[in-house]
Design a protein around this motif. Structure first.
Motif, PDB file in Angstrom:
ATOM      1  N   SER A 123       0.835  -1.179  -0.262  1.00 56.59           N
ATOM      2  CA  SER A 123      -0.047   0.001   0.032  1.00 56.59           C
ATOM      3  C   SER A 123       0.369   1.660  -0.175  1.00 56.59           C
ATOM      4  CB  SER A 123      -0.640  -0.128   1.212  1.00 56.59           C
ATOM      5  OG  SER A 123      -1.535   0.939   1.421  1.00 56.59           O
ATOM      6  N   PHE A 124       0.401   2.378  -1.095  1.00 58.04           N
ATOM      7  CA  PHE A 124       1.163   3.494  -1.190  1.00 58.04           C
ATOM      8  C   PHE A 124       0.864   4.671  -0.668  1.00 58.04           C
ATOM      9  CE2 PHE A 124       2.864   0.532  -4.833  1.00 58.04           C
ATOM     10  CZ  PHE A 124       4.076   0.431  -5.102  1.00 58.04           C
TER      11      PHE A 124
ATOM     12  N   LEU B 149       1.674  -6.896   5.516  1.00 60.07           N
ATOM     13  CA  LEU B 149       1.877  -6.982   3.709  1.00 60.07           C
ATOM     14  C   LEU B 149       0.246  -6.877   3.686  1.00 60.07           C
ATOM     15  CD1 LEU B 149       5.256  -8.616   2.995  1.00 60.07           C
ATOM     16  CD2 LEU B 149       4.565  -6.419   2.458  1.00 60.07           C
ATOM     17  N   GLY B 150      -0.733  -6.968   4.395  1.00 63.52           N
ATOM     18  CA  GLY B 150      -2.027  -7.098   4.560  1.00 63.52           C
ATOM     19  C   GLY B 150      -1.911  -9.262   4.452  1.00 63.52           C
TER      20      GLY B 150
ATOM     21  N   LEU C 217       5.321  -0.372   4.882  1.00 63.22           N
ATOM     22  CA  LEU C 217       4.029  -0.800   4.779  1.00 63.22           C
ATOM     23  C   LEU C 217       3.541  -1.700   5.910  1.00 63.22           C
ATOM     24  CD1 LEU C 217       5.704  -2.983   1.675  1.00 63.22           C
ATOM     25  CD2 LEU C 217       4.580  -0.677   2.182  1.00 63.22           C
ATOM     26  N   GLY C 218       2.056  -1.335   6.392  1.00 62.34           N
ATOM     27  CA  GLY C 218       1.159  -2.084   6.761  1.00 62.34           C
ATOM     28  C   GLY C 218       0.392  -0.681   7.761  1.00 62.34           C
ATOM     29  N   ALA C 219      -0.501  -1.309   8.912  1.00 59.24           N
ATOM     30  CA  ALA C 219      -0.738  -0.158  10.304  1.00 59.24           C
ATOM     31  C   ALA C 219       0.074   0.243  11.021  1.00 59.24           C
ATOM     32  CB  ALA C 219      -0.985  -1.329  11.065  1.00 59.24           C
TER      33      ALA C 219
ATOM     34  N   PHE D 155       7.692  -4.581   6.857  1.00 52.64           N
ATOM     35  CA  PHE D 155       9.192  -4.091   5.916  1.00 52.64           C
ATOM     36  C   PHE D 155       8.636  -2.746   5.437  1.00 52.64           C
ATOM     37  CE2 PHE D 155       8.008  -8.566   5.154  1.00 52.64           C
ATOM     38  CZ  PHE D 155       9.319  -9.589   4.356  1.00 52.64           C
ATOM     39  N   LEU D 156       9.886  -2.310   5.420  1.00 52.76           N
ATOM     40  CA  LEU D 156      10.435  -0.725   4.709  1.00 52.76           C
ATOM     41  C   LEU D 156      10.484  -1.306   3.065  1.00 52.76           C
ATOM     42  CD1 LEU D 156      12.132   0.831   7.172  1.00 52.76           C
ATOM     43  CD2 LEU D 156      10.371   1.786   6.747  1.00 52.76           C
TER      44      LEU D 156
END
Length: 333
Positions: A11-12, A101-102, A280-282, A287-288
């Motif tokens: 997600s961006f 990453l969901g 990434l994520g909440a 992950f960066l």
């Protein structure tokens, strides 16, 4: 036997505006893509030769005779929701869970896809997304937004709009060369920290300060970011600079979004030449991703040398059944 293959998402822009509490009043939008790292769910009917009726294998193994005894909340509730009995389920993935990453939603979507296939029923992408949202947010009572389930179901590079009536998925039309260049300019690293997204969401909700202003600005950035991608006359590097801006806004929406360790890693990446990036994520780990021009990528890779570098490519498939064989055993009614 059914095997499903479901992608993870990156997600961006717009993360946080997909929370129902926000978009029902203010609208929401997310710009995201799926990429070529997947989770695999294998489901079959369990032969009736054992003293248990259900066997589950994920990070642990469960063998039960009563669905209510299943510890994994998503599997337990999904089996009840779709009236599944006497099954063996295994889960594998290319990347670790709880990493931004969901992954939990990709699992939910892939599992539901497998359950429908095992029952001989077709479920389209919207039905899978809707059922996964209901499973995680209502039945399992997990805090979070709607974007992960939708991205995993539909696949591809999309703008997902949210409103009081629900959502719509709009593919972002990017020229192949521009999309390829964006992919090349993105570098992803695993921080080694994992966490439950719902726990981060709950921790961020503890602070009573109003985050509406930041979320509205993050929402506005979705339009700008989409324009950069679709207008070949714009500078693609502005996408990277906007990532830096939206990450700083994201950090203002909750104390659990970042940590001192993550802040230090991000600063190292920026000092080495990245134009922008985000976790990434909440938040809290995972992950960066950095946007880095080609001439600075070696320097960024060196700055992140203590982290695992994860090469990836965008993908368009969404969840799908990749293996199907008829079952010898059928569950009792």
């Amino acid at each position: 036997m059914i095997i499903t293959k479901t992608p993870f998402r990156m997600s961006f822009f717009g993360g946080g505006t997909d929370m129902e509490s926000f978009f029902k009043e203010n609208g929401g939008a997310v710009l995201s893509t799926t990429f070529d790292k997947y989770c695999y769910v294998n489901v079959r009917h369990l032969p009736r030769f054992f003293d248990y009726s259900t066997e589950l294998s994920y990070s642990k193994t469960e063998r039960v005779t009563n669905i209510d005894d299943i510890q994994h909340p998503a599997i337990r509730n999904a089996m009840k929701m779709l009236d599944m009995h006497e099954i063996r389920l295994t889960y594998e993935a290319d990347l670790p869970a709880r990493s931004g990453l969901g992954t939990s939603s990709s699992f939910a979507v892939g599992m539901l896809n497998a359950f429908y296939a095992l029952k001989g029923k077709y479920a389209d992408k919207k039905k899978l997304a809707d059922k996964a949202i209901y499973l995680e947010r209502n039945l399992c009572q997990e805090a979070g937004g709607w974007q992960d389930q939708i991205a995993a179901s539909f696949g591809g590079f999309n703008r997902i709009n949210f409103n009081a009536d629900g959502y719509e998925v709009l593919p972002v039309i990017i020229s192949p060369d521009r999309k390829k260049q964006l992919n090349k300019n993105l570098m992803m690293f695993f921080t080694g920290f994992t966490r439950f997204s719902s726990d981060v969401q709950k921790a961020n909700a503890v602070g009573k300060q109003d985050k509406t202003a930041q979320l509205k600005e993050m929402l506005a950035l979705v339009d700008d970011a989409e324009r950069i991608l679709t207008d070949k006359n714009t500078d693609l590097d502005d996408f990277g600079r906007m990532l830096d801006h939206t990450w700083k806004l994201k950090c203002q929406t909750g104390s659990a979004v970042s940590t001192n360790s993550i802040d230090e890693l991000y600063a190292k990446g920026m000092a080495a030449g990245a134009l922008g990036g985000k976790l990434l994520g909440a938040g809290g780990g995972g992950f960066l991703v950095f946007y880095v021009q080609p001439e600075h990528q070696d320097a960024v890779r060196w700055a992140m040398r203590d982290l695992m570098y994860i090469p990836f490519e965008f993908e368009d498939g969404g969840t799908r059944v990749i293996h199907y064989t008829p079952e010898m055993y059928e569950p009792e009614n």
